[in-house]
Design a protein around this motif. Sequence first.
Motif, PDB file in Angstrom:
ATOM      1  N   THR A 207       0.827  -1.215   0.000  1.00 51.67           N
ATOM      2  CA  THR A 207       0.000   0.000   0.000  1.00 51.67           C
ATOM      3  C   THR A 207       0.861   1.265   0.000  1.00 51.67           C
ATOM      4  O   THR A 207       1.002   1.935  -1.015  1.00 51.67           O
ATOM      5  CB  THR A 207      -0.943  -0.001   1.214  1.00 51.67           C
ATOM      6  OG1 THR A 207      -0.173  -0.165   2.429  1.00 51.67           O
ATOM      7  CG2 THR A 207      -1.964  -1.122   1.118  1.00 51.67           C
TER       8      THR A 207
ATOM      9  N   ILE B 100      -2.660   1.334  -6.699  1.00 49.81           N
ATOM     10  CA  ILE B 100      -2.688   0.622  -5.420  1.00 49.81           C
ATOM     11  C   ILE B 100      -3.792  -0.426  -5.430  1.00 49.81           C
ATOM     12  O   ILE B 100      -3.579  -1.582  -5.056  1.00 49.81           O
ATOM     13  CB  ILE B 100      -2.909   1.606  -4.245  1.00 49.81           C
ATOM     14  CG1 ILE B 100      -1.712   2.549  -4.123  1.00 49.81           C
ATOM     15  CG2 ILE B 100      -3.114   0.839  -2.933  1.00 49.81           C
ATOM     16  CD1 ILE B 100      -1.890   3.620  -3.081  1.00 49.81           C
TER      17      ILE B 100
ATOM     18  N   LEU C 162       2.208   3.629  -3.052  1.00 50.50           N
ATOM     19  CA  LEU C 162       1.802   5.040  -3.080  1.00 50.50           C
ATOM     20  C   LEU C 162       3.019   5.942  -3.263  1.00 50.50           C
ATOM     21  O   LEU C 162       3.026   6.846  -4.115  1.00 50.50           O
ATOM     22  CB  LEU C 162       1.067   5.395  -1.782  1.00 50.50           C
ATOM     23  CG  LEU C 162       0.682   6.861  -1.587  1.00 50.50           C
ATOM     24  CD1 LEU C 162      -0.287   7.313  -2.672  1.00 50.50           C
ATOM     25  CD2 LEU C 162       0.067   7.075  -0.207  1.00 50.50           C
TER      26      LEU C 162
END
Length: 303
Positions: A135, A158, A139
């Motif tokens: 995650t 994502i 990002l």
Amino acid sequence: MDNIILIFVCMLLGFALKRTTAFPPLSYKVLNQFVIYISLPAVALYYIPKLEISSKLLFPLGIAWLGFALSYAFFSVFGKIFGWSKRLTGCLIIVAGLGNTSFVGFPVIEAVYGKEGLETAVIVDQPGSFVVVSTLAVLVATTYSRGTTSSLEIFKKIAFFPPFVAFTIACFLNVAQIDFPETLQSVFQRLGSTVTPIALVAVGMQLEFDSKSKHWKFLTLGLFFKLFVTPAFFYLLYIFLLNGEGLEVQVSVLEAAMAPMITGAIVAASYGLKPKLANMMIGFGIPLSFLTLVFWYFVLKFV
């Protein structure tokens, strides 16, 4: 001990294969994609449904999440002060912000603290390191890679990142207290076990020992942060500020001192964030960490 030997064998194999004509020059990219699309999702689908959620998660869970936040703050500030490129800053945030809490971490923790310590190490790794790399690391990789990306594009990268998709499915199964049939579990376990050997061969294929490289000073800073600053932060936070004690705290702090995460380097390299530096941090960080882990073990022993 077998795992430690395998680490060096795989990296040496990758380094040797790079110098043969049997493998095309960009073979490491195929190996990286195999890890991202097959091996890592299998890891999530095997382990996450089996996790027991309890208050015991808090100390070990904080290692990956707080550690990555600390890395982001540290290298973002340095990047702005010294005018680093976005790709350099992003590489250091990801690779120095994630520890090798499983393949290096598990055998070390089991050797030092036994099976009971290994239970805490799994918590550090699965809902911690694995979720963060699926995650927050994606990002950061998307944000710091070349070109401009909208919020929608970042969300899509994502949401459709294969390990994150697998993690979402596995979380649903965990909450519903459902697991896959034993046959499928066995398949996922075997596919998941390919993460480290394939990833390390890919790392070895990208290792270059160039004494004139501009990466050495960034390598030194990144490894100093990962092997000394990060565990020192958690040592002070968990033991002195939060008055934590016991096996779970000691395992958590020692996991914070592990070498950089192989998967984090793969994510950084896949997004074009200084692949050579990312792989140097793995290639040099893992051997060096065996020395620094001894230091942190004795520091924790006399708490």
